[in-house]
Every structure is written in C-alpha cells, then in structure tokens.
Design a protein around this motif. Sequence first.
Motif, PDB file in Angstrom:
ATOM      1  N   GLY A  77       0.899  -1.200  -0.040  1.00  0.00           N
ATOM      2  CA  GLY A  77       0.101  -0.113  -0.142  1.00  0.00           C
ATOM      3  C   GLY A  77       0.722   1.375  -0.070  1.00  0.00           C
ATOM      4  N   SER A  78       0.134   2.514  -0.015  1.00  0.00           N
ATOM      5  CA  SER A  78       0.990   3.452  -0.103  1.00  0.00           C
ATOM      6  C   SER A  78       0.661   4.395   1.343  1.00  0.00           C
ATOM      7  CB  SER A  78       0.452   4.573  -1.199  1.00  0.00           C
ATOM      8  OG  SER A  78       1.248   5.607  -1.097  1.00  0.00           O
ATOM      9  N   VAL A  79       1.626   4.584   2.538  1.00  0.00           N
ATOM     10  CA  VAL A  79       1.219   5.268   3.741  1.00  0.00           C
ATOM     11  C   VAL A  79       2.654   6.071   3.912  1.00  0.00           C
ATOM     12  CG1 VAL A  79      -0.256   3.495   4.403  1.00  0.00           C
ATOM     13  CG2 VAL A  79       2.325   3.216   4.960  1.00  0.00           C
ATOM     14  N   ALA A  80       2.392   7.009   4.845  1.00  0.00           N
ATOM     15  CA  ALA A  80       3.688   7.610   5.375  1.00  0.00           C
ATOM     16  C   ALA A  80       4.675   6.916   5.811  1.00  0.00           C
ATOM     17  CB  ALA A  80       3.140   8.681   6.537  1.00  0.00           C
ATOM     18  N   VAL A  81       5.923   7.039   5.898  1.00  0.00           N
ATOM     19  CA  VAL A  81       6.891   6.399   6.562  1.00  0.00           C
ATOM     20  C   VAL A  81       6.713   6.283   7.966  1.00  0.00           C
ATOM     21  CG1 VAL A  81       9.561   6.229   6.962  1.00  0.00           C
ATOM     22  CG2 VAL A  81       8.680   7.161   4.689  1.00  0.00           C
ATOM     23  N   GLY A  82       7.012   4.808   8.539  1.00  0.00           N
ATOM     24  CA  GLY A  82       6.779   4.440   9.800  1.00  0.00           C
ATOM     25  C   GLY A  82       5.468   4.295  10.211  1.00  0.00           C
ATOM     26  N   GLN A  83       4.679   4.247   9.336  1.00  0.00           N
ATOM     27  CA  GLN A  83       3.083   3.673   9.733  1.00  0.00           C
ATOM     28  C   GLN A  83       2.871   2.327   9.109  1.00  0.00           C
ATOM     29  OE1 GLN A  83       1.003   5.880  11.126  1.00  0.00           O
ATOM     30  NE2 GLN A  83       2.596   7.187  11.252  1.00  0.00           N
ATOM     31  N   PRO A  84       1.867   1.591   9.820  1.00  0.00           N
ATOM     32  CA  PRO A  84       1.451   0.325   9.324  1.00  0.00           C
ATOM     33  C   PRO A  84       1.302   0.201   7.907  1.00  0.00           C
ATOM     34  CG  PRO A  84       0.358   0.844  11.391  1.00  0.00           C
ATOM     35  CD  PRO A  84       0.946   2.166  10.766  1.00  0.00           C
ATOM     36  N   LEU A  85       1.482  -0.687   7.344  1.00  0.00           N
ATOM     37  CA  LEU A  85       1.692  -1.086   5.705  1.00  0.00           C
ATOM     38  C   LEU A  85       1.059  -2.137   5.243  1.00  0.00           C
ATOM     39  CD1 LEU A  85       2.750   0.094   2.890  1.00  0.00           C
ATOM     40  CD2 LEU A  85       4.705  -0.974   3.546  1.00  0.00           C
ATOM     41  N   LYS A  86       0.084  -2.390   4.347  1.00  0.00           N
ATOM     42  CA  LYS A  86      -0.318  -3.567   4.008  1.00  0.00           C
ATOM     43  C   LYS A  86       0.555  -4.295   2.907  1.00  0.00           C
ATOM     44  CE  LYS A  86      -4.574  -4.976   3.531  1.00  0.00           C
ATOM     45  NZ  LYS A  86      -6.028  -5.110   3.245  1.00  0.00           N
ATOM     46  N   VAL A  87       1.128  -5.575   3.223  1.00  0.00           N
ATOM     47  CA  VAL A  87       2.046  -6.107   2.205  1.00  0.00           C
ATOM     48  C   VAL A  87       1.438  -7.277   1.629  1.00  0.00           C
ATOM     49  CG1 VAL A  87       4.443  -6.935   2.295  1.00  0.00           C
ATOM     50  CG2 VAL A  87       4.005  -5.091   3.568  1.00  0.00           C
ATOM     51  N   ARG A  88       1.656  -7.641   0.260  1.00  0.00           N
ATOM     52  CA  ARG A  88       1.438  -8.873   0.117  1.00  0.00           C
ATOM     53  C   ARG A  88       2.455  -9.351  -1.068  1.00  0.00           C
ATOM     54  NH1 ARG A  88      -4.075 -11.293  -1.759  1.00  0.00           N
ATOM     55  NH2 ARG A  88      -3.528 -12.681  -3.624  1.00  0.00           N
ATOM     56  N   ILE A  89       2.751 -10.737  -0.909  1.00  0.00           N
ATOM     57  CA  ILE A  89       3.543 -11.325  -1.807  1.00  0.00           C
ATOM     58  C   ILE A  89       2.994 -12.494  -2.295  1.00  0.00           C
ATOM     59  CG2 ILE A  89       4.783 -12.599   0.021  1.00  0.00           C
ATOM     60  CD1 ILE A  89       7.552 -12.061  -1.903  1.00  0.00           C
ATOM     61  N   ASP A  90       2.936 -12.552  -3.899  1.00  0.00           N
ATOM     62  CA  ASP A  90       2.222 -13.510  -4.543  1.00  0.00           C
ATOM     63  C   ASP A  90       3.191 -14.831  -5.097  1.00  0.00           C
ATOM     64  OD1 ASP A  90      -0.799 -12.969  -4.803  1.00  0.00           O
ATOM     65  OD2 ASP A  90       0.348 -11.199  -4.737  1.00  0.00           O
ATOM     66  N   LYS A  91       2.812 -15.867  -5.123  1.00  0.00           N
ATOM     67  CA  LYS A  91       3.306 -17.181  -5.969  1.00  0.00           C
ATOM     68  C   LYS A  91       4.800 -17.320  -5.686  1.00  0.00           C
ATOM     69  CE  LYS A  91      -0.171 -16.988  -9.515  1.00  0.00           C
ATOM     70  NZ  LYS A  91      -0.619 -16.740 -10.988  1.00  0.00           N
ATOM     71  N   VAL A  92       5.184 -17.140  -4.566  1.00  0.00           N
ATOM     72  CA  VAL A  92       6.705 -17.742  -4.288  1.00  0.00           C
ATOM     73  C   VAL A  92       6.873 -19.130  -4.339  1.00  0.00           C
ATOM     74  CG1 VAL A  92       8.335 -17.430  -2.552  1.00  0.00           C
ATOM     75  CG2 VAL A  92       6.765 -15.512  -2.858  1.00  0.00           C
ATOM     76  N   PRO A  93       7.865 -19.591  -5.106  1.00  0.00           N
ATOM     77  CA  PRO A  93       8.100 -20.861  -5.244  1.00  0.00           C
ATOM     78  C   PRO A  93       8.875 -21.661  -4.093  1.00  0.00           C
ATOM     79  CG  PRO A  93       8.787 -19.622  -7.124  1.00  0.00           C
ATOM     80  CD  PRO A  93       8.711 -18.797  -6.196  1.00  0.00           C
ATOM     81  N   LEU A  94       8.272 -22.838  -3.562  1.00  0.00           N
ATOM     82  CA  LEU A  94       9.110 -23.598  -2.528  1.00  0.00           C
ATOM     83  C   LEU A  94       9.829 -24.810  -3.421  1.00  0.00           C
ATOM     84  CD1 LEU A  94       6.456 -23.355   0.544  1.00  0.00           C
ATOM     85  CD2 LEU A  94       8.193 -21.506  -0.164  1.00  0.00           C
TER      86      LEU A  94
END
Length: 214
Positions: A158-175
């Motif tokens: 997402g887009s937030v001010a530095v130091g604020q909670p941020l939604k993060v997503r990572i898709d389709k990481v191979p194991l």
Amino acid sequence: MNSNRRTVLGAALTAPLLAQFTGTASAAADGKWGTISDAWVEVRWTSRVQAELDRWEAVVEAVAPAELVKDAAGAAVRFPVRSGKGDPSLTNPAKAEGDGVLDGGITVRTPRGNAQVVNLQSVLKDGLASGQCVLNGVDLGHRSVFRCALSEGLLTTGSVAVGQPLKVRIDKVPLHPTPEALAVYTATLGASAFAADTVLAYVTAEGVYTPPKP
C-alpha cells in the motif's frame, strides 16, 4: 506400512505447509523487527505433489481455523497468522526474514493411516525456511524444510507515510525442498519423486506490517 513410516509420509507430503513469511526470535527481541498482524498465508501445492498424494490415495483436509481452497487452479490451504515478527525487506524481497506461528493445521488421510499437523511454526532467513510442528501429537522439533525463491514472487504494498502500518502482499513464491528434506524422504519412503529443483508449492501471503519504533 508401519506407524513410523506413516508419520514420516505425512510430514514429507505436508512439508510445504510449514511456510511463513514473517529471521530469529533473538533479533525480534531486541526491537530490530516490526510486527505482522491481520495476516494469512496460503500454500498451493503443485501437480507434482498432488500426483504423489494421489499415488498414496491421500486426501488433505484443513484443521480449523485454516481453510481448504479448491478451484480451477488446484488446491491450497489458507492459514491465519497467529503472530509474526520480521523484516519484509521491501527493496529486496530475497533478504526478507522473520518468524511466526500459523493457526490451524492440516490432516492427511490415507487408507494406511492418518497424519494431523498442527502448531506450525517457522523461521525464514537467507532464503531458507525451517520450522517445527506437532504431528499426531508428537513434536517434530526444528528442521530445515525448503528454500524460498522470494525474488520470484510478486510483491505489492500500500501507500502510507514512512513509519506507519503498511499492507504487504507477496504472491506465488516457489518453494523447493532442502537436501535435508529430500534425505528424510528417501530414507523413509525410498526413491524420491522430487529433486532439489522441484517446485513443491507456491506461497501467497498478506498482512499488515508495522515497522519497529525508531
């Protein structure tokens, strides 16, 4: 097949489910890492793993609050994240590290016996994921499970001010399986259907990352 071999079979076939994208408890304790909240991890196993499950006539079920997901792309299990700390390394995902605990688990049912895996915990560091769990009431302890090709996943934020909670997503990481995982599989079940370059599963994870206080 004796009970020990059934136990190892369950562990080998469900190893990809020990994934968690949230380094070491000591690092987290000294305040260097942020926290992960409102998060989930989804593990979608590949057709190669499904073929091995079919060979053993195995059926995978989710243990609540984890959920089994089935769609045109195949099957997956989605786990809520109970707790997690780490550094998502937004500028270089390959350097991400952390540790965490997943809620729920899975049960693998076969004509020869059942295996239930719960209390999933893991540590991610230097692209290697290790973890521990309770399998049929027995604590398996800590062991290396797989290599995470984090650089191949798709990272969005997402887009937030530095130091604020941020939604993060990572898709389709191979194991990929580690040598340790392959050695255990071969020693207990015979010739492995997998190799070091086999993709066992793809992991997608999403959550809110709260950076550590300055």
